[in-house]
Each structure stands twice: as structure tokens, then as C-alpha cells.
Design an enzyme around this catalytic site. Sequence first.
Site, short mmCIF file in Angstrom:
data_model
loop_
_atom_site.label_atom_id
_atom_site.label_comp_id
_atom_site.label_asym_id
_atom_site.label_seq_id
_atom_site.Cartn_x
_atom_site.Cartn_y
_atom_site.Cartn_z
N LYS A 143 0.84 -1.20 0.00
CA LYS A 143 0.00 0.00 0.00
C LYS A 143 0.87 1.25 0.00
O LYS A 143 1.96 1.25 0.58
CB LYS A 143 -0.89 0.03 1.25
CG LYS A 143 -1.89 -1.12 1.34
CD LYS A 143 -3.17 -0.82 0.58
CE LYS A 143 -4.21 -1.93 0.70
NZ LYS A 143 -4.87 -1.96 1.99
N GLN B 244 -1.27 -12.48 10.68
CA GLN B 244 -1.60 -12.45 9.26
C GLN B 244 -0.27 -12.30 8.53
O GLN B 244 0.75 -12.00 9.15
CB GLN B 244 -2.51 -11.26 8.94
CG GLN B 244 -1.90 -9.94 9.37
CD GLN B 244 -2.94 -8.83 9.50
OE1 GLN B 244 -4.11 -9.07 9.68
NE2 GLN B 244 -2.47 -7.59 9.39
N ASP C 253 -3.63 -7.54 17.73
CA ASP C 253 -4.40 -6.88 16.69
C ASP C 253 -5.57 -7.76 16.26
O ASP C 253 -5.38 -8.95 15.97
CB ASP C 253 -3.44 -6.64 15.50
CG ASP C 253 -4.04 -5.73 14.45
OD1 ASP C 253 -4.26 -4.54 14.76
OD2 ASP C 253 -4.30 -6.21 13.33
N ASN C 254 -6.77 -7.20 16.24
CA ASN C 254 -7.96 -7.92 15.76
C ASN C 254 -8.12 -9.34 16.32
O ASN C 254 -8.33 -10.29 15.56
CB ASN C 254 -7.91 -8.03 14.23
CG ASN C 254 -8.41 -6.76 13.56
OD1 ASN C 254 -9.21 -6.02 14.13
ND2 ASN C 254 -7.94 -6.51 12.35
N GLU D 268 -7.18 -6.00 21.34
CA GLU D 268 -7.52 -4.77 20.63
C GLU D 268 -9.01 -4.63 20.32
O GLU D 268 -9.47 -3.52 20.03
CB GLU D 268 -6.74 -4.67 19.31
CG GLU D 268 -6.97 -3.35 18.56
CD GLU D 268 -7.39 -3.51 17.12
OE1 GLU D 268 -7.51 -4.66 16.68
OE2 GLU D 268 -7.60 -2.49 16.45
N LYS E 183 1.06 5.05 9.25
CA LYS E 183 0.87 3.66 8.87
C LYS E 183 1.43 3.41 7.47
O LYS E 183 1.85 2.30 7.14
CB LYS E 183 -0.63 3.30 8.86
CG LYS E 183 -1.22 3.01 10.21
CD LYS E 183 -2.52 2.22 10.11
CE LYS E 183 -3.67 3.12 9.63
NZ LYS E 183 -4.96 2.41 9.72
N TYR E 184 1.38 4.48 6.62
CA TYR E 184 1.68 4.27 5.19
C TYR E 184 2.96 4.98 4.72
O TYR E 184 3.30 4.89 3.57
CB TYR E 184 0.50 4.76 4.33
CG TYR E 184 -0.82 4.19 4.77
CD1 TYR E 184 -1.14 2.87 4.52
CD2 TYR E 184 -1.74 4.98 5.47
CE1 TYR E 184 -2.35 2.34 4.95
CE2 TYR E 184 -2.95 4.47 5.89
CZ TYR E 184 -3.25 3.15 5.63
OH TYR E 184 -4.45 2.62 6.07
#
Lengths: 700, 700
Positions: free
Chosen positions: B290, B350, B421-422, B450, B561-562
Site C-alpha cells: 500500500k 496475518q 491486533d484484531n 484490541e 501507517k503508510y
Amino acid sequence: MSLRQKDSPRILVWTKIAHCIHRIRTTVSYGGLSVQRFTSIFANDAPPSSIIIERVEPELDAGRYAVKREVGDRFEVTADIFRDGHEKIAAFLKYRRKDAIEWFESEMHFVDNDRWGGAFDLTENTRYVYTIEAFPDVFGTWTDELRKKAEAGLDVASELLEGRAIVVEASRRAGDDASAIERSIRDIDGAETQSIAVELALSDDLAELMHRHRSRVGGAFYERELEVIVDRPIARFAAWYELFPRSAGKVEGQGATFDDVIARLPEISGMGFDVLYFTPIHPIGSTNRKGKNNTLNAAPGDPGVSYAIGTAEGGHDAIEPSLGTIEDFRRLVARARDYGMETALDIAIQASPDHPWAKDHPDWFFIRPDGSIKYAENPPKKYQDVYPVNFFSDSWKALWEELRRVIIFWVKNGVTHFRVDNPHTKPTIFWEWLIAEVQRDHPEIVFLSEAFTRPKVMRALAKAGFTQSYTYFTWRNFKQEIIDYFTELSQSEMREYFRGNLFANTHDILPYILQQGGRPAFKFRFVLAATLSSVYGIYSSYELCEATPVPGKEEYLNSEKYEFKVWDWDRPGNIKGYITTINQIRREHPALQEYENLRFYGADDDSVLCYGKSTPDHSDNILVVVNLDPFQVHETWIHFSLADFGIGDDEQYRVTELITGENFIWTGGSQQVRLDPHNEPVAIYAFHRWSHMDSVESIN
Amino acid sequence: MSLRQKDSPRILVWTKIAHCIHRIRTTVSYGGLSVQRFTSIFANDAPPSSIIIERVEPELDAGRYAVKREVGDRFEVTADIFRDGHEKIAAFLKYRRKDAIEWFESEMHFVDNDRWGGAFDLTENTRYVYTIEAFPDVFGTWTDELRKKAEAGLDVASELLEGRAIVVEASRRAGDDASAIERSIRDIDGAETQSIAVELALSDDLAELMHRHRSRVGGAFYERELEVIVDRPIARFAAWYELFPRSAGKVEGQGATFDDVIARLPEISGMGFDVLYFTPIHPIGSTNRKGKNNTLNAAPGDPGVSYAIGTAEGGHDAIEPSLGTIEDFRRLVARARDYGMETALDIAIQASPDHPWAKDHPDWFFIRPDGSIKYAENPPKKYQDVYPVNFFSDSWKALWEELRRVIIFWVKNGVTHFRVDNPHTKPTIFWEWLIAEVQRDHPEIVFLSEAFTRPKVMRALAKAGFTQSYTYFTWRNFKQEIIDYFTELSQSEMREYFRGNLFANTHDILPYILQQGGRPAFKFRFVLAATLSSVYGIYSSYELCEATPVPGKEEYLNSEKYEFKVWDWDRPGNIKGYITTINQIRREHPALQEYENLRFYGADDDSVLCYGKSTPDHSDNILVVVNLDPFQVHETWIHFSLADFGIGDDEQYRVTELITGENFIWTGGSQQVRLDPHNEPVAIYAFHRWSHMDSVESIN
């Protein structure tokens, strides 16, 4: 066996073995006693389920005790059921007779906020076991995803292949439906365009087939099997009448017989009673016999207290000879049944010194150091006419078995109800065992717990299995204490297991309110008992407004506990007609036959109590208003919720006062009432929707 | 082994085997899963116990889950304990380390209405198991009866003989005390009169000896063993600081290194933070990387999202090369510890398509029909830079073990906190297994969940073992919703297992209140986070009041983040000093270090929130008043309970406002406050009892 039953719960026959295998698997991941026993999670090839089932209702003390319902009820169960992520799940309420191995199931439905609900009909007087199974809804999850992607115009070739695998797998388990599923697969495979294939994949027909043959792989069972005791409706709805059989006669100073009781049956039945409850009918010991008004030494001819059970002629399975024979008793029970009444017997587990047990089984009692049997005591008081039994002696098994035999003996002689005297002085675990043992073969039997002891002890007895329980009703006389107590009984978790049987008086209790309030109090206390609960009782002489106490005590003077008594059942001032009317109203109004539908409403006057009961469909709606002051007229506004009766705020409706038969047209939930205790301290209103009546009548 | 320990719980060493034998016996009568399995009650020679133990608190879901406490707490347990009749009982709270076989016990005491309470000190960072044993107090019951009868002047020769048998039986089990007991027996036997014998039998000395050697025959165990996780105090009391390590540098367009983070430690530590939380530090995949502001295709030089974990250089156990090496990381962790801070790592299960797992273990992922790995989707959205793992594939055991290995790897490199996370998109049962596995050998590890998903899912994750949990705090902005939500967190059953870690912002959430409310909102939202809960966090840039959103969204524009980011940590308008002050107040005030002591109070103005916290001994009392309106001055009356602070209604007391240091003398629980958001939107009052201070000062 058909796959469908009325009310659409699907039936599945499970063998107990298959169920056990599932349980073993799920117990690993959802183990109960041993928290997080995760060394064993890898002992299985299959992964644990990701589905969580919790907060199941009803459930008492983590399933330690059973809840109670009645035949004809629909049993509703709710639970939190969820898993990680957004995949869909399906859930089934599973149930079986406790004594059977076949499991049935009824699909549960999503309610809100991860809460699910399901239900099944309680058709039999037995105990049922229930639990929950939930599993991922693989096909439903897939169709959801397919629909979203197709709507977004994405290429779904890969998704269609995934779905094909799910459908093919189901077809292998589909039995007679296999060919229909295979036809669907061929149609989708042969579709000319992807959009036609999607349409076929999302068709209702395929959804219905796949629904029927869902895979349960990855599913979970709730970690406990719970129990519901399904009693007969009479356990919830009944009017009890207590009497001393020996007082049914007409000759002063002489004990009556069972035939004299038979002669009274038309009158008692005529007043509308359902259960005829006899104080003990066994031979009465003569050693240390009590005299009139509880004096220590009986005079010659004094009959003794019927709770001092047992003579050389017999004990708990014998009949006091002056009452008649066992054949006479069976005849009485049969005649009562002809009059629509069942029979309740008093069970007092204690013995007079003359009881056969004292000779044959001294090891069932407490033994003093000198080898004699201990009599009952509440230091410094002594009860030398009664021996308590020892439930924990070395011979406990023989004693427990004998007590079970005694109960079964009376069951075989037609008794269906047992009122248990002082159960709180015996081990709760004994009652749990005894009641389960008796009800296993005789589920129709009702046990009423007499205890008036500490609240938690009373609740424990009810949880242990007593069908009904005595309450503190006699000591709840004023408005707020009545509201608080009956809100607890009918609205808290207690409603799941504790059926309060409201006795307005007993042979041991003549409440102050009756002593001081006279006939008005006898009337409104009767209505309170008969309408706050669906099950209630009176002790005979209530209908005569008998209110002479031992001075300063809540006890009857010249109690028939200690002497022969002859009553004039037609003496002036009696309220037999009033009792008959109220019982008739109870029988005509289903709302009064339910226990947990009690709701209290406001009244501006602190002496006026207002409450209502409705059937769930609002076909029957009752509002009761009681003047709790037996002396003065009270006139006040009452405020009730029309929504509880299914009536609109602006709607005019008809109200019938059921005692007088008067009719009114009312609007709104606030009304003015005037209650004169010397005329009629109570109003019982039945509500009718006028517009509804009107339209029904115009159609006919 | 000594028989006594501090705080007087008596120690008894039980072997697991002996305990099991007791359990088997009691399980028969108090069986859990199988309700009323009474065919087996006669399988034992000994009768079942008549003692009932129920409504144990704390207990979660029938013991399915553990409750949580911290080292240093006193663990209080209450239960309903009773039996039939009036015999006395004794009860013990029993406990052991979960990984040990020795049981300890602490005597419980009668509270009220059949409720008993007991406690023990939680001295170790481990898991404890606890349960309850109760048994008839035979000697206590006997002395009660003897006393009553003797006082009534009755002959008690028989009673003395009964008591003698009880004492003789105890002497046989009394070890070193046997001779003292035998001496008592001889004294009583030799007493010249019955009244002297009674006096000796009722002596305190004999009572003490008999108390110590009570028979436990007829006792019962609670049917379940329950569990309490005892975390370190930092699990309850900590301030978290979240940062992207790559943003710690000073060169625009270039990623920072761990050494740059080390350079920031003095400042972060100086503000008063305890836990330094890093977003993922692993190699970032390049496939479908991304770009800035979440664009689909990265430009050359764009660093990618650190949650797209894994390249050929490594996955979850590797370090992104531009940050440094594992040695650099260990150095950073050690330096942080020198500054009093522990390290938290983000765990996102992930993989990027470039992760080594994708090549070596494609079976750990979801596979499409064409054999390729499925990327993440939320139809119609696609996340092609991320592969979710499949926890239920045929290779599930290998995957679960690998994930455990990854966590242990970081533990061994000094990480003590994991922010997951998640977690709600992974099976709750996996977390339960993982956390128990890690904490078995490393009980010091803290796991933060989270999830912001459905309430029951969030609660399930906490019950499954997460030490702390994210909350809805960012979306609770107005008075009543704050009161409702934090009353639920701190006062409902949730307080037993759910520690809300209040993040005022995160890298994913820039709340509207901060976007619109500016610096005043940054200040009061910080105080809310830091005082409503004892554990809270901010994401770096909060101290700069950074508030530029993606228009219309609660997301940061140009999020780090990016992209690489360089911050001016001293830019105008920062609230670093304010943060430092509040953290200092937290450290100085024990009342703010507790979680469940939150109490809300009234304020007449709907924009003013008032709440307090106290230590149990009232040695520290804090009252916080917050103007929730970032725009306007509010002046209002607040109304609090002086009793909650141990202050009398008529007492004058001193109050210190801790941010300004101003002092006031107040009387009564209603006071007027004025809060100007542009000056100071919050007041934090500490209460001092003036009369107490006075007397202490006059003594010194």
C-alpha cells in the site's frame, strides 16, 4: 419415524453413545470443572470449536438443580451464542425425556445482540433434559458472500467452485434429497452465464435443501445438560382445604371417622376446592401424650396430637383405628376423586415413643449415653412425646429406604399430594433423593414443603425438588411488604423453581390480622391468597371466621391439635358463599391460573393494594384492588398499565367487577375506587376490549 | 512445616490424592453435570453431607473462566453456606497454586443471613485455584446446648457424657495437643460438682484445643474448583505510549532505527509512561504494498504497512532490516527498562504474500479452488497485501505451535506486553490456549486485546484470558454515556475479568471530539483516560494535539501507517507538561491506581462530569470534575458523598486541586465549580481530613 412433528421442531434420533462422543470432544475445549485443561487440546485430531454458548436461561446454579414447569407449557430457552469473525451460525435446542435416550431438537433463532432463543412443548408429566448445539452455517456464510460479490459485479468463478464443494459434500449426507441436490449441481454447472449460475446457487430451493442437510462440523455443545421438571397443571393451579379427619363428626367429645369426612365432601367440593389435605391419620402414641391446649399430661379420653405418630398397632403406614381402616381410607380417597378432589397427606418424620421403629430400629434414632432414645428438644424445652430420627446413623440406608417405602405405600393407596412437616429439620439432600425416587415412577406426585425458616433454607428445599412451598404470606400484611415479597416470588429467579402455596391460616397459625380484623380481614386475606398466587390453601374453620387465639399468640385456643372437636359448618357469619364465588372466578379466568404473571400497580392510598394478571395473549385480564384496612372505608385513585392488558390509551373498554357482577365503561389507566371493608373490601375487575366485542358481535 | 502463617490462615498440607477422595465422595451427593444421580447415593457407606455451599463469589460462568487480581491484593470470597436444623457449622476457604499440589486454607466467618466470607493474600504472580470446605461444628453445637441447659438448671449428666465422647475422639487426632486434651478430660471427670464440670467443659482453653482439632466428618466440598489469575500490579496500573519506531528519526523521507527510539526514551519516560508499545517491527511485504494514505499501489520508496508482515528475509520472528537487528532490539528493550519502561509488541496474526509461511506452509492459509492462497476480504473490499491464516486447517496444530513459538521468542528477547491486533477475527479458544500456554512459564506477560467488536465478543476475549482490553472509550463523549459505560466496566461482573485499557487515540482512531475540540479536548480526554481507569494509553502525536483527519473519517491524514514521518516533538501547543503533571498525580495517589473504585457523583450541569476514587482505608481520596464541553465555560454545583471519603457531614476539610496546587477549606458534599476549557477544563481534588491533619501535626 417421521422427520417432522407439529410446531416444526425437527426430530433427530441420537443414540446416547453418539451424543457422548460429541460431548467428550467438546468437553475438551469447553471443560467444566477443570478450567483450561489445555494440555489435552492437542489430543484430538479435530480442532476445538470456535463457537461459544453461554448465559443459558433458564439455568439454576450451573445446572445443579432443575427448573419447574407444567404440562402444556411451551418451554422457552435463550442463550448467548457467537463466534469470532462474521461467519453465520446455526443453533438447536436439544431435549429428551430424562429416562429416554432419544434426543429431539428444535431450531433456535437469532434474537438480538448475540442472543438466541428456542422452545419446545412440554407434553408429558416427566423430567426433561435440555442442552444446546451450535455450529457454523457454512452454506449460509457462503451465499452471503457470493451475493455481496455478485452485486458488486466481481468475477465469482472461484467462489462458485468453493460453493460447489460445499453442496457436493452435503449431497453425500442427504439421503432421499441427494438426487435433488445433485440436479441443482448439474444445473449450476450447465448454466450459460455466470449470473445464471449465481441465481441458481442463491435459489430458495437449494437453500431449503442445504438447510435440511447442513454440516455440523466445527460445532459445539453447551457444556452442561440441564433439567426441567414438568409437573401436572394441578401443581400450579389448585385450592387446598386442610382438615383434621377426627373433627368431621357431629358428636361432641368423640372422634369422627373417614365416613364422616366422606359426608363433608359435597360441601368442601361445592366451595371449589381441588385438594383435600389431612393432618396425620396414623395411630397416636400414648407415652407422654399431650392434653388440651398443649398441656403436658393428657386427661383420660384426650386423643393426643396426631403428629406423635405410632403405637404398637403401627406407625407411618398404619391408620389410627378410631378413624377407620385402610379400606375406609381408600374409599374416602376414591369418593373425593369422584367430587373432583385429590388427597394430600401430612408427612411428619418423627415417632412417638410407642412407634414400632422405636422397638425394632432404635438405631434409626439418636441414642443417649445410657442407651435410651433421645426425645426432641429445643433447650430448655423438651418434647418428650416425640423422637426425631437420625438421618446419618450407621443404619441410614435402611431408614431412608423405609421412608421411601412409606411414601410409595400411600401413593399406591391413592394419595397424590404430600405436605411435608418441618422439612428444614431434615437434610435437604434426603428430600432431593426421596422426591426424585418417588417421582421417577410417579411423576404425578406433588410435594409441599412446610418450612417457614430462613429464606435460603426455604429456597434450597424448593430447588431440591419440592413441587410447592409454604411462604411468609401470613406475615405479609401491609402494602409495601406484600409488593416486595410477591415481586420476589413471581419475578425473580425464584419463579423458576419455587411455587408459593399461600395458606391464609394453618392449624399452627392464626395470624394477628385475622384475630383483629374479623370477617373483613378473613374476606380480603382469602382473596389475596387466591389471586396473588395460583395455588393457595385454607385450614378448615377459616370459612367460619374462627378467630379465638391463645392470648398473645398466633395460635388457636382449644386447638383441635389436642382435642376432639365438633364444628357447626353453617354458623352465622360464615363466608362459605364468598369462598365459593372466589373459587368460581379462579376457575373461569385463566389469568388467575398462572403463577408468574403477577404485576403490581400504583394506588394513591397506602392501604389500597392494586395488582393485575393477564394471559400472554390478553384474552383474559384481571385487576384486583384490595382495601388492606379491615376497619375503615378507603377511596383512592389506582393507576395501572393498559398496555399490560392489550388496551390502547384512548380506547374505551368494558370492565366487570366479578364479585358483584356490576359493569362499567372505563377509559385510561387511572380510575377511582371506593372499598368499604364491612361491605366488600375487594374488587376484582375483568377487562373486555369494547371495540373488539363490538366487532365480534356485529359479525355474529 | 509450621502450622501457622502470618494473617492467621491455618496451613494444612493435603495431597492431591486425599483431596480427590474427598471430592469423589462429595461429587456423589453434589454432582455437577449429572443432576441428581441418586442411584449412586447408596454406593457409599458414609451418608452424603447435609451441608449446602452455593452462590460462591467471585465465580464466572460456573467456574468456566478465571477471575483476575494482582499481586498484593487480598482475595475475598463469599458464599451461602448452611444446613438443615440449627447445628453450627465451620467453613474454610481452600486454595493452592494451580501448578502445585499443596492446599492451604483460611477459616471463613459468618457474615449474615447464611452468608460466609473468607480471604487470603495473593502473594505470587501465578494462577491460584480455590474452593470451599464446610463441615458440622459438633463441639460448638454441643457447648451451645450444654450452656442453655445448664443455665435452665437442668441435669446435664447425660450431655456431659456425650461431650466426653466428642472430646476423646478429637484427642486421638490431636498430635502434640493430645495430652492437653486428655488433661481436660481428667479434670472434668474429676470435678466435684456438675456445675464445676460444666464450667470446665465450657472453658476457653478446651474450646481452643477443640477448635484446632475439629472433626470434619459429615463435611462437604463446593462442587467446583475456581481459578484466579494473579497478574503483576502493572497489569492494573500503567500508562502506555504507542509509537511507530520508524517515525522516531529526524531525517525527512527516511525510516528511523531502534537507536533513534533509544534517543527518545528520556522524553517518553520523563512524561511518566510505563509501557512502550511498538507497532509491528517485522519485515514488510512488497507484493501489493500500500502507498501513502492507503492507496493501492505504493510508489518507489514507500515503506508499506507494518501489518503486512513478512518477506523472504523473515516473518513474525524477524526484524525489519531498516530498523536494525535483533541485537539492536534487545538493546532498546534493555535501555527502556533502565528508564523504568517495559516493552509491548503488536501481534498481528496475518501474513504478506511474501511471508516465509506462504511458501513453506501454504496449508496454514485458506486455499482457493485454483490452489492459490486467499487474501483478506470484506466483500466487496479486497486486502490483497494480507493473507489471513486458517486456524482450523488440517495442519492446525503446527500453526498453533508456531504462533506459540513466536510469542515465546519475543518473551525471551525481553518483551513483556503483547497488544493483539484484531483478536476477534481469530478463535477465542485459540487465545485461551495461547495465553494459558505462555503464562504457564511466564506469568508476568500481559496480553492486551484490541477488539472493538460486539460487547459479548469483547467480554469473551477478556474471559478467555486477555489481561487487558480495549474499550469503547473513544466513542463515549457525553456525560450519561460515560457514566453508564464506566459504571458497567467498574461495577458489574465485568470488573472481575475485564480491565479496560483506555486509549485516548490509536493509530487507527482520531476521534471526532479531538478533531473538533482542539487542545481543550486533548487535555480533558487525556485526564478522563488517565483517571477513569487505572490503565490507559495514548498513541504518539497525542502530546502534540495532532488532529488533521482524513475528511469525514476518524482517521489520521498522512498516517504514518503508510509513510515515513518525522515529528517536531516540541512544536507549539504541545501538552507534554500537562501529561507529565497528570502522570505524576497518578503516581502520587494510590486511589488512582485502583480500577474498580470508581464512583460517579451528581453535577447540575449536563456538560460537567464528576467522579471520585478512594482507597479502602480512605487514606487517599480523589474527586475529578471535568468540563466535557471543549468550547464554553461551565459553572455548576457538584454533589458528592462525603461518606465515600470517610469525612463527616459537618466536618471542615482541606481540598487541594492537584493541577494548580491551590488549596481550599470545604464543608459538606455540595460545592460550586467553574471550569474554563481554554484555561483548565479539569479539576482534580485531593481530600484531607483537617481535624485528622491537625491532631497529627499537634502531636509531631
